[in-house]
Design a protein around this motif. Structure first.
Motif, short mmCIF file in Angstrom:
data_model
loop_
_atom_site.label_atom_id
_atom_site.label_comp_id
_atom_site.label_asym_id
_atom_site.label_seq_id
_atom_site.Cartn_x
_atom_site.Cartn_y
_atom_site.Cartn_z
N ARG A 24 -3.87 -66.96 -1.39
CA ARG A 24 -4.65 -67.98 -2.08
C ARG A 24 -4.11 -69.37 -1.74
N GLU A 25 -4.99 -70.29 -1.36
CA GLU A 25 -4.58 -71.65 -1.04
C GLU A 25 -4.45 -72.51 -2.29
N GLU A 26 -5.12 -72.11 -3.37
CA GLU A 26 -5.00 -72.80 -4.66
C GLU A 26 -4.50 -71.80 -5.69
N HIS A 27 -3.49 -72.23 -6.45
CA HIS A 27 -2.83 -71.30 -7.35
C HIS A 27 -2.30 -72.06 -8.56
N ALA A 28 -2.86 -71.77 -9.74
CA ALA A 28 -2.45 -72.46 -10.97
C ALA A 28 -1.20 -71.86 -11.60
N GLY A 29 -0.67 -70.79 -10.98
CA GLY A 29 0.48 -70.13 -11.59
C GLY A 29 1.80 -70.42 -10.92
N MET A 30 1.90 -71.53 -10.23
CA MET A 30 3.13 -71.84 -9.50
C MET A 30 4.30 -72.18 -10.40
N HIS A 31 4.03 -72.37 -11.70
CA HIS A 31 5.11 -72.68 -12.63
C HIS A 31 5.73 -71.43 -13.26
N GLY A 32 5.30 -70.25 -12.84
CA GLY A 32 5.94 -69.04 -13.34
C GLY A 32 5.14 -68.30 -14.39
N LEU A 33 5.78 -67.30 -14.95
CA LEU A 33 5.09 -66.38 -15.85
C LEU A 33 4.48 -67.09 -17.05
N ILE A 34 3.45 -66.47 -17.60
CA ILE A 34 2.80 -66.95 -18.81
C ILE A 34 2.54 -65.76 -19.72
N GLU A 35 2.86 -65.92 -20.99
CA GLU A 35 2.57 -64.91 -21.99
C GLU A 35 2.00 -65.59 -23.22
N VAL A 36 0.83 -65.17 -23.65
CA VAL A 36 0.20 -65.71 -24.85
C VAL A 36 -0.25 -64.55 -25.72
N LEU A 37 0.16 -64.57 -26.99
CA LEU A 37 -0.25 -63.55 -27.95
C LEU A 37 -1.05 -64.23 -29.05
N LYS A 38 -2.26 -63.73 -29.31
CA LYS A 38 -3.13 -64.29 -30.34
C LYS A 38 -3.23 -63.31 -31.51
N PHE A 39 -3.25 -63.86 -32.74
CA PHE A 39 -3.29 -63.04 -33.94
C PHE A 39 -4.62 -63.20 -34.67
N SER A 40 -4.90 -62.27 -35.57
CA SER A 40 -6.21 -62.23 -36.23
C SER A 40 -6.48 -63.43 -37.13
N ASP A 41 -5.44 -64.13 -37.56
CA ASP A 41 -5.63 -65.29 -38.44
C ASP A 41 -5.85 -66.58 -37.66
N GLY A 42 -5.99 -66.47 -36.34
CA GLY A 42 -6.24 -67.65 -35.52
C GLY A 42 -5.00 -68.31 -34.97
N THR A 43 -3.83 -67.85 -35.37
CA THR A 43 -2.58 -68.39 -34.84
C THR A 43 -2.19 -67.65 -33.57
N GLY A 44 -1.12 -68.10 -32.94
CA GLY A 44 -0.64 -67.44 -31.74
C GLY A 44 0.74 -67.91 -31.37
N ILE A 45 1.28 -67.32 -30.33
CA ILE A 45 2.57 -67.72 -29.80
C ILE A 45 2.55 -67.48 -28.31
N GLY A 46 3.20 -68.34 -27.56
CA GLY A 46 3.20 -68.19 -26.11
C GLY A 46 4.41 -68.82 -25.48
N ARG A 47 4.60 -68.53 -24.22
CA ARG A 47 5.70 -69.15 -23.47
C ARG A 47 5.39 -69.09 -21.98
N SER A 48 6.05 -69.98 -21.25
CA SER A 48 5.92 -70.01 -19.80
C SER A 48 7.19 -70.59 -19.23
N ASP A 49 7.63 -70.05 -18.10
CA ASP A 49 8.83 -70.58 -17.46
C ASP A 49 8.68 -72.05 -17.11
N GLY A 50 7.47 -72.46 -16.79
CA GLY A 50 7.25 -73.81 -16.29
C GLY A 50 6.67 -74.77 -17.30
N ALA A 51 6.75 -74.47 -18.58
CA ALA A 51 6.20 -75.36 -19.61
C ALA A 51 7.07 -75.34 -20.85
N PHE A 52 7.22 -76.50 -21.47
CA PHE A 52 7.94 -76.62 -22.73
C PHE A 52 9.37 -76.09 -22.63
N ASN A 53 9.99 -76.30 -21.45
CA ASN A 53 11.37 -75.87 -21.19
C ASN A 53 11.56 -74.36 -21.37
#
Length: 281
Positions: free
Chosen positions: A211-240
């Motif tokens: 792929r010549e274009e790739h939005a994932g160059m900052h590393g892994l991404i994990e996002v978990l969403k809950f039934s009450d509309g909240t969630g939690i996430g992390r990424s190697d390349g965001a928010f330290n």
């Protein structure tokens, strides 16, 4: 599956918040054993363990496996009192960080998961997970490895939940080609991915290397969403790399993930890609 894990359990770490529960279960086991008129050595012989192992469980120094409690309940005619703690002991067997993650996963109604260097934890076979941990440096002890693998495999109960959560995985192509543990381990891993990818609540996609274009160059991404509309996430390349839960921060991760999904192969194309990779082994 016999993966070499000690079938009685593991030592509990001092200070673990589950320690009081483990100790209470141990005391209950002793009460049930004595009420049945059995010595610790006799119970150990019937269960297939030494007297020392039974003593360690009874004083709360060892976390019994759920299967251990189930069998002990039957042998000691404990009328379900030991069996009632099977779920707590299953959780206690997790390393603390894995326990916290498993609790979040059990609450989640949707998971967005992008992996760069290896097959995601929830998709791993026991053999692949073993290869992952055995490649850690500095080397981990065998007990730590077995403990971690068992916890990781228990987390896969998320696939059996009802109602089922929506699970989206994007795997880098290289994760499907790197033969961690050997080609047979990779073969079984790819076969497992094909089965999981057929589940109605799972979208499994592959990000091709070319792929010549790739939005994932900052590393892994994990996002978990809950039934009450909240969630939690992390990424190697965001928010330290720290976990985030504000809607603003989660939106950043979701936008990146959405672009990654759009750039990756479709789920149908991805399964065909995995089949081709399997055929090359």
């Amino acid at each position: 599956m016999n993966d070499g894990v000690d079938q009685a359990g593991w030592d509990i770490e001092p200070g673990d918040e589950m320690e009081p529960v483990v100790q209470a279960v141990g005391k209950l086991l002793k009460v049930c054993r004595e009420a049945a008129g059995m010595r610790a050595s006799e119970l150990g012989e019937v269960m297939g363990y030494g007297e020392d192992m039974i003593r360690k469980i009874e004083r709360g120094a060892r976390i019994p496996r759920p299967e251990f409690l189930d069998r002990a309940d039957q042998l000691l005619k404990a009328q379900g009192h030991l069996r009632a703690f099977m779920e707590e002991m299953r959780r206690a067997r997790y390393p603390k960080k894995a326990r916290e993650l498993a609790e979040l996963e059990e609450r989640a109604v949707e998971l967005l998961l992008y992996s760069t260097h290896h097959i995601h934890d929830l998709l791993q076979t026991p053999e692949y997970a073993m290869a992952m941990f055995e490649n850690r440096l500095p080397a981990l002890s065998q007990d730590v490895v077995e403990h971690a693998i068992a916890a990781r495999m228990d987390r896969k109960s998320i696939f059996d939940r009802d109602p089922a959560p929506a699970l989206s995985f994007v795997q880098e192509q290289v994760t499907l080609e790197r033969p961690l543990g050997g080609k047979m381990v990779l073969r079984r891993q790819l076969e497992h991915l094909l089965k999981v990818g057929e589940l109605r609540n799972v979208a499994l996609q592959v990000m091709p290397t070319d792929r010549e274009e790739h939005a994932g160059m900052h590393g892994l991404i994990e996002v978990l969403k809950f039934s009450d509309g909240t969630g939690i996430g992390r990424s190697d390349g965001a928010f330290n790399g720290r976990p985030v839960s504000s809607l603003r921060d989660l939106r950043v991760l979701e936008q990146r993930y959405g672009m990654i999904r759009a750039q990756a192969l479709s789920p149908r194309e991805s399964l065909a890609f995995i089949e081709q990779a399997l055929g090359r082994l």
